[in-house]
Design an enzyme around this catalytic site. Structure first.
Site, PDB file in Angstrom:
ATOM      1  N   HIS A 145      -1.819  -7.913   2.369  1.00 38.65           N
ATOM      2  CA  HIS A 145      -1.698  -8.647   3.692  1.00 38.65           C
ATOM      3  C   HIS A 145      -2.946  -7.896   4.615  1.00 38.65           C
ATOM      4  CE1 HIS A 145      -0.234  -5.204   6.295  1.00 38.65           C
ATOM      5  NE2 HIS A 145       0.208  -4.517   5.257  1.00 38.65           N
ATOM      6  N   GLY A 164       0.704  -1.291  -0.108  1.00 39.27           N
ATOM      7  CA  GLY A 164      -0.062  -0.106  -0.134  1.00 39.27           C
ATOM      8  C   GLY A 164       0.766   1.494  -0.071  1.00 39.27           C
ATOM      9  N   GLN A 215      -7.762  -0.566   3.163  1.00 38.61           N
ATOM     10  CA  GLN A 215      -8.691  -0.898   4.085  1.00 38.61           C
ATOM     11  C   GLN A 215      -9.875  -1.343   3.556  1.00 38.61           C
ATOM     12  OE1 GLN A 215      -7.880  -2.110   7.021  1.00 38.61           O
ATOM     13  NE2 GLN A 215      -6.162  -1.163   7.371  1.00 38.61           N
ATOM     14  N   CYS A 221       1.283   1.619  12.838  1.00 34.38           N
ATOM     15  CA  CYS A 221       2.354   2.242  12.511  1.00 34.38           C
ATOM     16  C   CYS A 221       2.691   3.167  13.654  1.00 34.38           C
ATOM     17  CB  CYS A 221       2.143   2.866  11.257  1.00 34.38           C
ATOM     18  SG  CYS A 221       1.668   2.007  10.067  1.00 34.38           S
TER      19      CYS A 221
HETATM   20  N1  PLP Z   1      -3.031   2.916   3.828  1.00 37.23           N
HETATM   21  C1  PLP Z   1      -3.904   2.320   4.814  1.00 37.23           C
HETATM   22  C2  PLP Z   1      -5.246   2.966   5.009  1.00 37.23           C
HETATM   23  C3  PLP Z   1      -3.390   1.514   5.661  1.00 37.23           C
HETATM   24  O1  PLP Z   1      -4.273   1.255   6.585  1.00 37.23           O
HETATM   25  C4  PLP Z   1      -2.148   1.022   5.411  1.00 37.23           C
HETATM   26  C5  PLP Z   1      -1.467  -0.130   6.282  1.00 37.23           C
HETATM   27  O2  PLP Z   1      -1.790   0.096   7.622  1.00 37.23           O
HETATM   28  C6  PLP Z   1      -1.238   1.418   4.425  1.00 37.23           C
HETATM   29  C7  PLP Z   1      -1.832   2.492   3.710  1.00 37.23           C
HETATM   30  C8  PLP Z   1      -0.059   0.863   4.018  1.00 37.23           C
HETATM   31  O3  PLP Z   1       0.118  -0.395   3.709  1.00 37.23           O
HETATM   32  P1  PLP Z   1       1.330  -1.350   3.616  1.00 37.23           P
HETATM   33  O4  PLP Z   1       1.493  -1.996   4.945  1.00 37.23           O
HETATM   34  O5  PLP Z   1       0.866  -2.630   2.426  1.00 37.23           O
HETATM   35  O6  PLP Z   1       2.415  -0.448   3.183  1.00 37.23           O
END
Ligand code: PLP
Length: 392
Positions: A203, A74, A181, A327
């Site tokens: 994932h 993402g 999401q 995060c």
């Molecule tokens: N965008 C949203 C809304 C997310 O919830 C996340 C991950 O928690 C991401 C982007 C980032 O995705 P990735 O973990 O695949 O880099």
């Protein structure tokens, strides 16, 4: 506590791999290790597997296979869309996003602002809703891109993305949505929308970590973030992560099957959990209650607690949940999403996010419904004791 004993209610952070996904991936980690770009027939197995994954993901999204670019997840997809759109727009240097985006969108937008771009961060109301009139008013002649998430990772609040895409299309603006999401959780038919770019990550829907995709609508101009060989139709350089792409494709196929069957009990488990906690625990509220929400997410605020202490007690009971985005775990900063929804209250510091997945069971939810009120009560009592002993 073993992995079998834990109750995992943090599916917005990541999800368990579906066993069928692992099974499909394994041959591409063992037997079929050929480089998909090689010319001999041994490598064609990997190439065909990538094509199948592309078709399966296109079926989930309701788009054409050639509109999909596989990425590392993402975060990369978000960065690729934001950087590309800005480079291509002849209109200028203005980007519109929301204040409640994931850091994978906020950070690249903040970086654009440091490099001379103007960025408008739209606020939300106390339910987490955007004001579309405010969005329209924010559009300027020099606006290059609008990037608004489909579903919020902390509260599950859904934005009216099809409507927003229409508004942008009428003004001839590029529109990107972070659907990390939303993908696999709500039905999508991108071919009937005016969305230009959409980010997703495997994932979050029972696929592997470190792989995702960017949907680039037919006709939308796209400048690769990662240049290199001609992979992904020259839209993302680098030898393909074959096994993970295969896993993403299988996860997409399974997600589509569950969505089509409509048998999934996640929504009713979430509703039962919320109802019970709100009935038993006084001073509890649902963040985003007045908005349309993903059916798997429950973000609750509790008066008189601090989220880190609650997470610790729940962890001791083998319950995995979070205070907001994974995060930010460990950071002292309160959730920017909850602060945007209620800037004058301290709800951001006393909220817990429970996010369900298709491997959760009614028995697990029953156990969590028993534990959560006790944990909140314990924290409130210890806060009272601390207050009494420290009072002058
Ligand atoms: N965008 C949203 C809304 C997310 O919830 C996340 C991950 O928690 C991401 C982007 C980032 O995705 P990735 O973990 O695949 O880099």
């Amino acid at each position: 506590m073993t992995a079998n004993e834990i109750i995992y209610l943090d599916n917005n952070a990541t999800t368990q791999l579906d066993p069928a996904v692992i099974e499909e991936m394994l041959p591409f980690l063992t037997k079929y290790y050929g480089n998909p770009s090689s010319g001999y027939s041994f490598a064609a197995t990997a190439r065909k597997a990538i094509n199948l994954a592309r078709e399966r993901l296109a079926a989930l999204l309701g788009c054409e296979p050639m509109e999909i670019v596989f990425t590392s997840g993402g975060t990369e997809s978000d960065s690729a869309a934001i950087n590309s759109a800005r480079q291509f727009s002849a209109r200028g240097q203005h980007v519109i996003t929301s204040a409640v985006e994931h850091s994978a969108v906020l950070r690249p937008c903040q970086d654009l602002a440091k490099r001379g771009c103007t960025v408008t961060f739209l606020g939300v109301d106390r339910h987490g809703n955007l004001d579309l009139g405010e969005l329209q008013a924010a559009i300027r002649p020099e606006t290059a891109l609008v990037s608004i998430m489909w579903a919020n990772n902390e509260t599950g609040v859904l934005f009216p993305i099809e409507k927003i895409a229409e508004i942008c299309s009428e003004k001839d603006l590029l529109f990107h949505t972070d659907a990390v999401q939303a993908t696999g959780k709500i039905p999508m038919r991108l071919r009937d929308t005016a969305i230009n770019f959409l980010s997703l990550s495997a994932h979050k829907f029972h696929g592997p970590k470190g792989v995702g995709a960017l949907y680039v609508s037919r006709g939308a101009r796209f400048n690769p973030l990662i240049a290199g060989g001609g992979q992904e139709n020259a839209r993302r350089g680098g030898t393909e992560n074959v096994a993970s792409i295969v896993g993403l494709g299988k996860a997409a196929e399974l997600a589509l099957k569950y969505l089509a069957e409509g048998k999934c009990s996640i929504g009713s488990m979430r509703d039962r959990f919320e109802k019970s906690v709100l009935e038993i625990v006084g001073g509890a509220a649902v963040n985003g209650e007045g908005a349309a929400r993903l059916s798997n997410t429950s973000s609750l605020s509790f008066e008189g607690i601090e989220s880190p202490a609650a997470l610790l007690l729940l962890d001791r009971q083998g319950i995995c949940c979070s205070a907001g985005s994974a995060c930010r775990t460990g950071s002292q900063e309160a959730s920017h999403v909850l602060r945007a929804m209620n800037p004058n209250a301290d709800g951001a510091r006393r909220s817990l996010r429970f996010s369900l997945g298709r491997f959760n069971t009614d028995a697990e939810i029953d156990r969590v419904m028993g534990v959560v009120p006790k944990v909140i009560e314990k924290l409130r009592q210890s806060a009272v004791r601390t207050h009494v002993t420290t009072a002058p």
